[in-house]
Design an enzyme around this catalytic site. Structure first.
Site, mmCIF file in Angstrom:
data_model
loop_
_atom_site.group_PDB
_atom_site.id
_atom_site.type_symbol
_atom_site.label_atom_id
_atom_site.label_comp_id
_atom_site.label_asym_id
_atom_site.label_seq_id
_atom_site.Cartn_x
_atom_site.Cartn_y
_atom_site.Cartn_z
ATOM 1 N N GLY A 152 -0.793 9.441 -0.427
ATOM 2 C CA GLY A 152 -2.155 8.977 -0.679
ATOM 3 C C GLY A 152 -3.122 9.340 0.431
ATOM 4 C CD GLN A 153 -9.009 7.606 1.542
ATOM 5 O OE1 GLN A 153 -8.825 6.491 1.053
ATOM 6 N NE2 GLN A 153 -10.173 7.980 2.017
ATOM 7 N NE ARG B 206 0.794 10.815 -6.534
ATOM 8 C CZ ARG B 206 -0.482 10.582 -6.290
ATOM 9 N NH1 ARG B 206 -1.348 10.656 -7.257
ATOM 10 N NH2 ARG B 206 -0.897 10.289 -5.076
ATOM 11 C CG ASP C 88 8.902 3.297 -8.724
ATOM 12 O OD1 ASP C 88 8.322 2.352 -8.145
ATOM 13 O OD2 ASP C 88 8.819 3.500 -9.950
ATOM 14 C CE1 TYR D 277 -5.040 -2.798 -2.477
ATOM 15 C CE2 TYR D 277 -7.234 -3.643 -1.978
ATOM 16 C CZ TYR D 277 -6.143 -2.858 -1.639
ATOM 17 O OH TYR D 277 -6.161 -2.143 -0.470
ATOM 18 C CE LYS E 49 -2.450 -3.793 -0.119
ATOM 19 N NZ LYS E 49 -1.556 -3.004 0.738
#
Ligand code: NAD
Ligand code: SER
Length: 315
Positions: free
Chosen positions: A10-11, A33, A47, A136, A140
């Protein structure tokens, strides 16, 4: 050291993996992925919702430090709360359990401003009532508490930051703060952007080099210096139209308009406008380096180079 990351595709992973490799660590980067090879890192598919797979990879790699990044972000999580719960809540539980079972020395958690709900002071300190409005944020906040539980109950050295919205030269993963990056990307490639956040939206933001450095510095901090498990960190809190003005300074002629998206705007409006990070500053010397304009000066040439090289930054 042996380092294992989840959600490394990811980012944040895009920049954290190379920073860890540059520090000379043996890096195992995992994600749902399959990923393109990054020099110096070993990529494995994982996963985090599969407890057996999580346990097996922690057993095999025997990491000294785990950076747990895998998550479904705020806007995507409201579109699919079941998936957000599975990945963010159950996935974090699986990681903590595997780290406990295999005596992993250190676990780094990436929390978010999304743990906060409306009506809190600005700047918002670490310890206030948490009433998040998104799945989310709920997961968190729960992950933070699980980290504290595993630290106290099992002696697992858990440490984490509450990140502001992060901006970098790579595609974000479905957050509510993504409008900020899109102003740069679409401003450069199309000459304009229609922001899904109102012009007066103000939330805490941070440039990725500061975010990556925060994770590395927190991971390296002596345990006895850390009075907390989770720390607010802050950089700058511009209004959306102040970001637009900063983009326009570096990309002359750019046109930013505003068409608020009800879902993402309501999430943004529920978050504090600024974070109080004095505990991180006092305990482990946290200091941001980038202001909004300093980020713009660094980011615009990077995005131009990526777009010129054919990178897909379309959203
Ligand atoms: P991202 O969405 O770009 O990356 C998350 C990664 O998790 C993706 O590569 C995705 O493929 C992976 N993932 C999703 N489901 C998975 C699963 N079941 N198993 C394994 N991997 C899975 O997010 P990011 O911006 O890189 O964020 C990393 C962490 O930092 C997250 O925990 C996020 O909550 C936190 N954070 C990010 C920001 C931000 O602005 N980017 C702000 C606050 C906190
Ligand atoms: N940037 C993230 C989001 O918007 C904050 O955690 O979801």
């Amino acid at each position: 050291m042996n380092i294992l990351l989840t959600g490394a595709g990811g980012q944040i992973g895009a920049d954290l993996v190379s920073a860890l490799v540059a520090e000379g660590h043996r890096v195992v980067a995992t994600d749902l992925r399959p990923q393109p090879e990054r020099p110096g890192a070993t990529w494995k598919q994982l996963d985090v919702t599969h407890a057996g797979d999580v346990d097996a990879i922690i057993h095999d790699v025997r990491p000294d430090v785990v950076y747990h990044l895998a998550a479904i972000l705020s806007a995507s999580g409201e579109r699919n709360p079941t998936l957000a719960y599975e990945v963010n809540q159950t996935g974090t539980w699986h990681l903590l359990e595997a780290c406990r079972r295999h005596a992993v020395p250190r676990f780094i958690y990436t929390s978010s401003i999304a743990v906060y709900g409306p009506g809190l002071p600005d700047p918002c300190p670490d310890d206030v009532p948490l009433h998040p409005t998104t799945m989310y944020g709920v997961t968190k906040a729960s992950g933070e508490m699980l980290c504290e539980y595993y630290a106290k109950k099992h002696g697992l050295d858990c440490r984490g930051v509450r990140f502001p919205g992060l901006i970098s030269a790579s595609l974000p993963g479905g957050g509510s703060t993504d409008y900020a990056l899109f102003m740069y990307v679409d401003g450069i490639r199309r000459g304009g952007y229609e922001s899904f956040a109102r012009a007066d939206t103000r939330v805490p933001l941070m440039y990725m080099p500061d975010g990556v450095r925060a994770l590395l510095e927190l991971a390296a901090a002596p345990r006895e210096r850390l009075a907390r498990t989770i720390y607010n960190i802050a950089a700058f809190s511009p209004r959306a139209d102040e970001i637009a003005a900063s983009v326009a300074r570096a990309v002359p002629g750019v046109t930013i308009t505003y068409a608020p998206d009800p879902l993402r705007q309501s999430i943004l409006d529920s978050w504090p406008r600024a974070l109080d990070d004095r505990n991180a500053r006092a305990d482990w010397g946290w200091r941001p380096r980038y202001t909004l304009d300093a980020m713009t000066d660094d980011l615009v040439p990077k995005i131009r180079a990526l777009l010129a090289g054919g990178a897909n930054l379309a959203h």
